[in-house]
Design a protein around this motif. Structure first.
Motif, PDB file in Angstrom:
ATOM      1  N   GLU A  16       0.831  -1.202   0.000  1.00  0.00           N
ATOM      2  CA  GLU A  16       0.000   0.000   0.000  1.00  0.00           C
ATOM      3  C   GLU A  16       0.867   1.255   0.000  1.00  0.00           C
ATOM      4  O   GLU A  16       0.506   2.283  -0.584  1.00  0.00           O
ATOM      5  N   ALA A  19       1.630   3.113  -3.314  1.00  0.00           N
ATOM      6  CA  ALA A  19       0.676   4.085  -3.847  1.00  0.00           C
ATOM      7  C   ALA A  19       0.877   5.452  -3.192  1.00  0.00           C
ATOM      8  O   ALA A  19       0.788   6.494  -3.857  1.00  0.00           O
ATOM      9  N   TRP A  20       1.152   5.455  -1.896  1.00  0.00           N
ATOM     10  CA  TRP A  20       1.397   6.717  -1.191  1.00  0.00           C
ATOM     11  C   TRP A  20       2.654   7.403  -1.724  1.00  0.00           C
ATOM     12  O   TRP A  20       2.673   8.618  -1.940  1.00  0.00           O
ATOM     13  N   GLU A 308      -6.461  10.198   2.062  1.00  0.00           N
ATOM     14  CA  GLU A 308      -7.164   8.909   2.154  1.00  0.00           C
ATOM     15  C   GLU A 308      -8.236   8.794   1.075  1.00  0.00           C
ATOM     16  O   GLU A 308      -8.430   7.727   0.473  1.00  0.00           O
ATOM     17  N   MET A 311      -6.604   8.151  -2.222  1.00  0.00           N
ATOM     18  CA  MET A 311      -6.211   6.739  -2.343  1.00  0.00           C
ATOM     19  C   MET A 311      -7.426   5.867  -2.643  1.00  0.00           C
ATOM     20  O   MET A 311      -7.349   4.906  -3.426  1.00  0.00           O
ATOM     21  N   GLU A 315      -7.954   3.520  -5.907  1.00  0.00           N
ATOM     22  CA  GLU A 315      -8.278   2.092  -5.768  1.00  0.00           C
ATOM     23  C   GLU A 315      -9.549   1.746  -6.532  1.00  0.00           C
ATOM     24  O   GLU A 315      -9.591   0.760  -7.283  1.00  0.00           O
TER      25      GLU A 315
END
Length: 421
Positions: A16, A19-20, A308, A311, A315
């Motif tokens: 994860e 992606a950040w 958030e 993200m 997704e």
């Protein structure tokens, strides 16, 4: 409880994190193009900074701040947003001394005691920018364009930009009186918080999330009908600049934002596929904030993006596909002596800039080759008693299964040439 994180927090796990890092790289590249420099402020500040800066009639201050008394009997608050903290740093460190316009950006954790739900956490992350020291509406347009370009750079297309002017201390009292007159005979139907806001700050009623308060506010006066000439001219110029830049927007006279420090321009960007949690960015001008916390009157404008929710959008729309982490080489060491030689080679390969791994448990060759496959290694470097005696290593291409003996003194150059081309 020892194996459960606090409610409203979320671990960002390996995989994860990719992606950040991808999003943060986009942020830094874009901010560099726009001339913004990164600032990092403390996670906690004196409580009064947020009370005075954000406004004591806001939901953030009234309901959501994580505030505690430290051992020095000081009231401390985990930052619920970063604008007030950035402004405090701007004043404390005299960042205004070098330029008339100071352009800052930040990425970091914020904290609000809120009801956790998808895309909303009690510890959450924001990317934001602050442009301090310039009152031109062109700067308002620039930061709005930066917010839009950031989201577009991630592949988000269904963006909805809403803008408004919330006036300033000269024209807002007129609007305040009109709102109070409008809500005067509706007070009994408002929630307790909004009844208290009626005298203190009736604009906050328009920002209430209560369904009944939203129903009762239908038909409320619009602030754009009360703007003074200066605010109206500023707003028209912002719209003119956005139109010239080809940025589509909608004027929303009910958009007031949730923080008291906003003046003139306010804006919000929604990404409609997220549904109820569609707001991904918002901000505006806050010309009175710097003076409010002790500085000279200074114009400023900025925004924040909830990462958030970004993200979540990436997704849902499958807009980010992480490249798998592949090792360049995996050392298969068979026997105690090979383990020692293999470990030395491991260090040397990493020092040469290669991604290398090995088995530390002395497992069988079959088990170690299985580990090499799991590591998605390009090559396996096989060392056993025979190879040690001959001062060579067996280099195995994991894809083709072709293998060859390579002298130990040449193995690093050989792998480096193969991997880096």
């Amino acid at each position: 409880m020892l194996t459960q994180g606090p409610r409203g927090t979320k671990d960002i796990l390996p995989g994860e994190v990719d992606a950040w890092l991808y999003v943060e790289k986009k942020i830094r590249e874009l901010c560099e193009r726009f001339g913004f420099q990164e600032i990092r402020t403390p996670i906690f500040e004196h409580t009064e900074l947020f009370q005075r800066g954000i406004g004591d009639t806001t939901d953030v201050v009234e309901k959501e701040m994580y505030t505690f008394t430290d051992r020095g009997d000081r009231s401390i608050t985990l930052r619920p947003e970063n604008t007030a903290a950035a402004v405090r740093s701007y004043l404390q460190n005299k960042l205004y001394a070098d330029n008339s316009l100071t352009k800052l950006f930040y990425i970091g954790s914020m904290f609000r005691y809120d009801r956790p739900q998808k895309g909303r956490y009690r510890e959450f992350h924001q990317f934001g920018v602050e442009a301090l020291g310039e009152q031109s509406p062109a700067v308002d347009a620039e930061i709005i364009i930066l917010a839009v370009r950031f989201l577009q750079s991630l592949g988000l297309k269904d963006l909805e930009l809403s803008i408004n002017s919330v006036g300033d201390p000269k024209c807002r009292p007129v609007y305040r009186e009109k709102l109070q007159e409008f809500f005067k005979d509706k007070l009994d139907g408002l929630c307790d918080v909004c009844r208290s806001r009626y005298d203190r700050n009736p604009m906050r009623i328009l920002d209430c999330k209560s369904g009944e308060c939203q129903r009762l506010s239908v038909g409320a006066p619009e602030i754009t009908d009360c703007l003074c000439d200066e605010c109206n001219e500023h707003f028209e110029k912002v719209k003119e600049y956005l139109t010239a830049a080809g940025i589509s927007f909608t004027c929303d006279p009910r958009l007031v934002r949730g923080l008291d420090y906003y003046t003139k321009t306010a804006f919000e960007i929604k990404y409609s596929p997220l549904g109820a949690q569609s707001a991904v960015a918002g901000g505006g001008r806050y010309d009175g904030l710097i003076e409010e916390i002790g500085g000279n009157p200074t114009p400023a404008v900025g925004f924040a993006v909830g990462l958030e929710r970004v993200m979540l959008a990436l997704e849902q729309q499958k807009l980010f596909n992480a490249e798998p982490h592949k090792a360049d080489a995996f050392i298969v060491a068979l026997g105690e002596k090979a383990q020692s030689v293999g470990f030395k080679l491991l260090v040397e390969l990493r020092d040469a800039g290669l991604k290398a791994a090995m088995d530390y448990a002395g497992r069988s060759m079959k088990a170690q080759m299985k580990q090499a496959n799991k590591a998605m290694a390009h090559y396996a470097v096989i060392l056993g008693d025979d190879e040690i005696a001959k001062n060579v290593a067996v280099l195995r291409d994991m894809e083709s299964s072709a293998q060859t003996e390579v002298p130990m003194e040449e193995i690093i150059k050989k792998l480096t040439d193969e991997v880096k081309g």
